[in-house]
Motif scaffolding. Structure first.
Motif, PDB file in Angstrom:
ATOM      1  N   GLY A 157       0.834  -1.192   0.000  1.00 14.44           N
ATOM      2  CA  GLY A 157       0.000   0.000   0.000  1.00 14.44           C
ATOM      3  C   GLY A 157       0.866   1.238   0.000  1.00 14.44           C
ATOM      4  N   PRO A 158       0.358   2.361  -0.519  1.00 17.04           N
ATOM      5  CA  PRO A 158       1.117   3.606  -0.504  1.00 17.04           C
ATOM      6  C   PRO A 158       0.846   4.428   0.746  1.00 17.04           C
ATOM      7  N   ILE A 159       1.898   5.015   1.286  1.00 17.49           N
ATOM      8  CA  ILE A 159       1.765   5.947   2.409  1.00 17.49           C
ATOM      9  C   ILE A 159       2.569   7.191   2.083  1.00 17.49           C
ATOM     10  N   ASP A 160       2.273   8.280   2.758  1.00 12.76           N
ATOM     11  CA  ASP A 160       3.108   9.461   2.622  1.00 12.76           C
ATOM     12  C   ASP A 160       4.407   9.208   3.382  1.00 12.76           C
ATOM     13  N   LEU A 161       5.549   9.389   2.712  1.00  7.80           N
ATOM     14  CA  LEU A 161       6.826   9.066   3.340  1.00  7.80           C
ATOM     15  C   LEU A 161       7.057   9.883   4.603  1.00  7.80           C
ATOM     16  N   THR A 162       6.687  11.151   4.579  1.00  8.59           N
ATOM     17  CA  THR A 162       6.874  11.977   5.773  1.00  8.59           C
ATOM     18  C   THR A 162       6.033  11.448   6.927  1.00  8.59           C
ATOM     19  N   GLY A 163       4.812  11.046   6.620  1.00  4.83           N
ATOM     20  CA  GLY A 163       3.969  10.449   7.650  1.00  4.83           C
ATOM     21  C   GLY A 163       4.571   9.170   8.190  1.00  4.83           C
ATOM     22  N   GLY A 164       5.192   8.394   7.306  1.00  2.00           N
ATOM     23  CA  GLY A 164       5.858   7.169   7.736  1.00  2.00           C
ATOM     24  C   GLY A 164       7.037   7.456   8.638  1.00  2.00           C
ATOM     25  N   LEU A 165       7.790   8.502   8.318  1.00  2.13           N
ATOM     26  CA  LEU A 165       8.923   8.908   9.155  1.00  2.13           C
ATOM     27  C   LEU A 165       8.442   9.303  10.553  1.00  2.13           C
ATOM     28  N   LEU A 166       7.334  10.044  10.599  1.00  2.00           N
ATOM     29  CA  LEU A 166       6.792  10.461  11.888  1.00  2.00           C
ATOM     30  C   LEU A 166       6.325   9.249  12.695  1.00  2.00           C
ATOM     31  N   GLN A 167       5.654   8.312  12.030  1.00  3.31           N
ATOM     32  CA  GLN A 167       5.161   7.119  12.720  1.00  3.31           C
ATOM     33  C   GLN A 167       6.312   6.286  13.272  1.00  3.31           C
ATOM     34  N   PRO A 204      -0.809  24.096  -0.113  1.00  4.30           N
ATOM     35  CA  PRO A 204       0.107  22.956  -0.185  1.00  4.30           C
ATOM     36  C   PRO A 204       1.195  23.016   0.882  1.00  4.30           C
ATOM     37  N   TYR A 205       1.471  21.904   1.534  1.00  3.63           N
ATOM     38  CA  TYR A 205       2.546  21.839   2.507  1.00  3.63           C
ATOM     39  C   TYR A 205       3.901  22.069   1.838  1.00  3.63           C
ATOM     40  N   SER A 206       4.004  21.716   0.569  1.00  2.00           N
ATOM     41  CA  SER A 206       5.281  21.858  -0.145  1.00  2.00           C
ATOM     42  C   SER A 206       5.702  23.317  -0.295  1.00  2.00           C
ATOM     43  N   ASP A 207       4.772  24.250  -0.047  1.00  7.27           N
ATOM     44  CA  ASP A 207       5.135  25.670  -0.115  1.00  7.27           C
ATOM     45  C   ASP A 207       6.106  26.056   0.990  1.00  7.27           C
ATOM     46  N   VAL A 208       6.024  25.348   2.121  1.00  5.17           N
ATOM     47  CA  VAL A 208       6.900  25.676   3.251  1.00  5.17           C
ATOM     48  C   VAL A 208       7.850  24.546   3.617  1.00  5.17           C
ATOM     49  N   MET A 209       7.621  23.350   3.040  1.00  3.23           N
ATOM     50  CA  MET A 209       8.486  22.207   3.330  1.00  3.23           C
ATOM     51  C   MET A 209       8.936  21.562   2.017  1.00  3.23           C
ATOM     52  N   THR A 210      10.061  22.005   1.527  1.00  4.87           N
ATOM     53  CA  THR A 210      10.608  21.453   0.290  1.00  4.87           C
ATOM     54  C   THR A 210      11.378  20.170   0.604  1.00  4.87           C
ATOM     55  N   ASP A 211      11.704  19.419  -0.413  1.00  5.40           N
ATOM     56  CA  ASP A 211      12.485  18.172  -0.319  1.00  5.40           C
ATOM     57  C   ASP A 211      11.700  16.992   0.230  1.00  5.40           C
ATOM     58  N   LEU A 212      10.454  17.192   0.630  1.00  9.18           N
ATOM     59  CA  LEU A 212       9.681  16.073   1.156  1.00  9.18           C
ATOM     60  C   LEU A 212       9.094  15.247   0.006  1.00  9.18           C
ATOM     61  N   TYR A 213       9.292  13.935   0.074  1.00  8.10           N
ATOM     62  CA  TYR A 213       8.644  13.046  -0.895  1.00  8.10           C
ATOM     63  C   TYR A 213       7.148  13.001  -0.617  1.00  8.10           C
ATOM     64  N   VAL A 234      15.989  11.960   1.409  1.00 12.18           N
ATOM     65  CA  VAL A 234      15.301  11.430   2.598  1.00 12.18           C
ATOM     66  C   VAL A 234      15.988  11.943   3.865  1.00 12.18           C
ATOM     67  N   ALA A 235      17.305  12.032   3.831  1.00 13.60           N
ATOM     68  CA  ALA A 235      18.052  12.561   4.978  1.00 13.60           C
ATOM     69  C   ALA A 235      17.660  14.016   5.249  1.00 13.60           C
ATOM     70  N   LYS A 236      17.437  14.787   4.170  1.00  6.90           N
ATOM     71  CA  LYS A 236      17.002  16.182   4.328  1.00  6.90           C
ATOM     72  C   LYS A 236      15.614  16.239   4.962  1.00  6.90           C
ATOM     73  N   SER A 237      14.735  15.328   4.551  1.00  4.28           N
ATOM     74  CA  SER A 237      13.393  15.279   5.135  1.00  4.28           C
ATOM     75  C   SER A 237      13.467  15.005   6.633  1.00  4.28           C
ATOM     76  N   ILE A 238      14.323  14.068   7.000  1.00  9.03           N
ATOM     77  CA  ILE A 238      14.513  13.747   8.421  1.00  9.03           C
ATOM     78  C   ILE A 238      15.019  14.971   9.174  1.00  9.03           C
ATOM     79  N   ALA A 239      15.968  15.697   8.570  1.00  7.89           N
ATOM     80  CA  ALA A 239      16.528  16.896   9.204  1.00  7.89           C
ATOM     81  C   ALA A 239      15.466  17.972   9.398  1.00  7.89           C
ATOM     82  N   ILE A 240      14.573  18.133   8.415  1.00 13.50           N
ATOM     83  CA  ILE A 240      13.496  19.117   8.520  1.00 13.50           C
ATOM     84  C   ILE A 240      12.589  18.783   9.701  1.00 13.50           C
TER      85      ILE A 240
END
Length: 341
Positions: free
Chosen positions: A96-106, A218-227, A310-316
């Protein structure tokens, strides 16, 4: 019984046996994959309901891509990142597909484990707050004092505190209520809430349901690099059946690529399988989604994942205080199974 009667009976019996044999043969051939082997049954969850953004799974099934790869796939409607993870880890669904950022948070906050991402669906996050023009919400700050609805496990809702912090919004001044994937847009149309968690590509469907102009933040307006969405499976399945995972992933991505190239047909296929679907809105969603699926790097194949990003997303997320513990890209992504950049 005279000779004529015996002859007719024998002929009828022969025809009956031939018919049964023919049906058996057809049934057997229908359960074989492209290599002649029996199909492996798989349950696949969509990311969130059955909208155009998820129609590529139905396309992969309808066009025979899954069957060619050796799978008999049952597609079920997902209810957001957290719910999809739970189903996959519990082996109630295999993919199944999930949002990667949501997966990182979980994963990073200890809410989930034992799953891995094996392909990217969107190269940029499509998470957003959706509203209608009559609500007077045009900037993130306008969300203060408003009521929003989403499923409890949705990435839009769970990522909101991070988005709010980066966008200069006080999250304590925003009220969230629970909603269901299938009825969120109807909830917005009823006027009982000011906005809903949604993907940016949902704009055409929102306008079709509400009969009003849709406004997206859009969240991407303030959070770039997120898949955006990524395909996940259980860590156990990835370890024990890596070839199976690769075959399924390739078939699904083939359906994704076909859908982007043929959005109108994909919308019609979705409608054929999901009676409540709006084929025109579905096609419009796919047309909008194309820009999020294809990498800005020329020649990069659909589905690839980059450890650096992905490392940048984690850093954000860590910088915003959203992650309780440190993480590495390899903890959530199996780069041996993901398509190569």
């Amino acid at each position: 019984m005279n000779r004529l009667a015996r002859t007719i009976a024998a002929a009828s019996l022969a025809m009956g046996l031939a018919f049964v044999a023919g049906c058996s043969s057809d049934s057997d051939s229908g359960s074989k994959g492209g290599d002649g082997k029996s199909l492996e049954k798989v349950t696949y969850l969509t990311s969130f309901g059955n909208f155009g953004r998820d129609s590529y799974a139905w396309v992969a099934k309808e066009k025979g891509f899954f069957k060619e790869a050796g799978f008999d796939v049952e597609i079920q409607a997902g209810q957001g990142t957290g719910a999809v993870i739970q189903q996959v880890v519990a082996d109630k669904a295999q993919f199944g597909p999930i949002d990667l950022t949501g997966g990182l948070l979980q994963m990073g906050n200890g809410q989930a484990k034992d799953f891995v991402a094996v392909a990217a669906i969107q190269q940029r996050t499509m998470a957003a707050i959706a509203t209608t023009a009559d609500k007077g919400i045009t900037t993130p700050k306008d969300l203060e004092g408003k009521k929003l609805a989403d499923t409890p496990s949705s990435v839009v809702r769970n990522l909101f505190p991070t988005y709010a912090k980066l966008a200069g919004v006080d999250p304590a001044k925003v009220t969230w209520v629970n909603g269901d994937a299938a009825t969120l847009m109807g909830t917005l149309a009823s006027g009982s809430v000011d906005g809903i968690g949604q993907f940016v590509v949902g704009k055409p469907t929102i306008q079709a349901v509400t009969k009003k102009d849709a406004v997206l933040l859009p969240y991407s307006d303030v959070m770039t690099d997120l898949y955006g969405n990524v395909l996940i499976t259980s860590a156990k399945l990835a370890k024990e059946k890596p070839d199976m995972v690769k075959r399924f992933s390739a078939a699904l991505l083939k359906g994704l690529e076909y859908s982007l190239a043929n959005p109108k047909e994909a919308g019609e296929i979705l409608k054929k399988n999901v009676d409540a679907a709006n084929p025109l809105a579905a096609a419009a969603e796919l047309e909008l989604m194309a820009a999020y699926v294809r990498s800005s790097n020329t020649g990069t194949a659909i589905g690839t994942l980059d450890a650096g990003r992905v490392a940048k997303s984690i850093a954000i997320l860590q910088g915003a205080g959203a992650l309780k513990q440190g993480m590495t890209p390899e903890q959530i992504i199996d780069f041996n199974l993901a398509p190569k950049a």
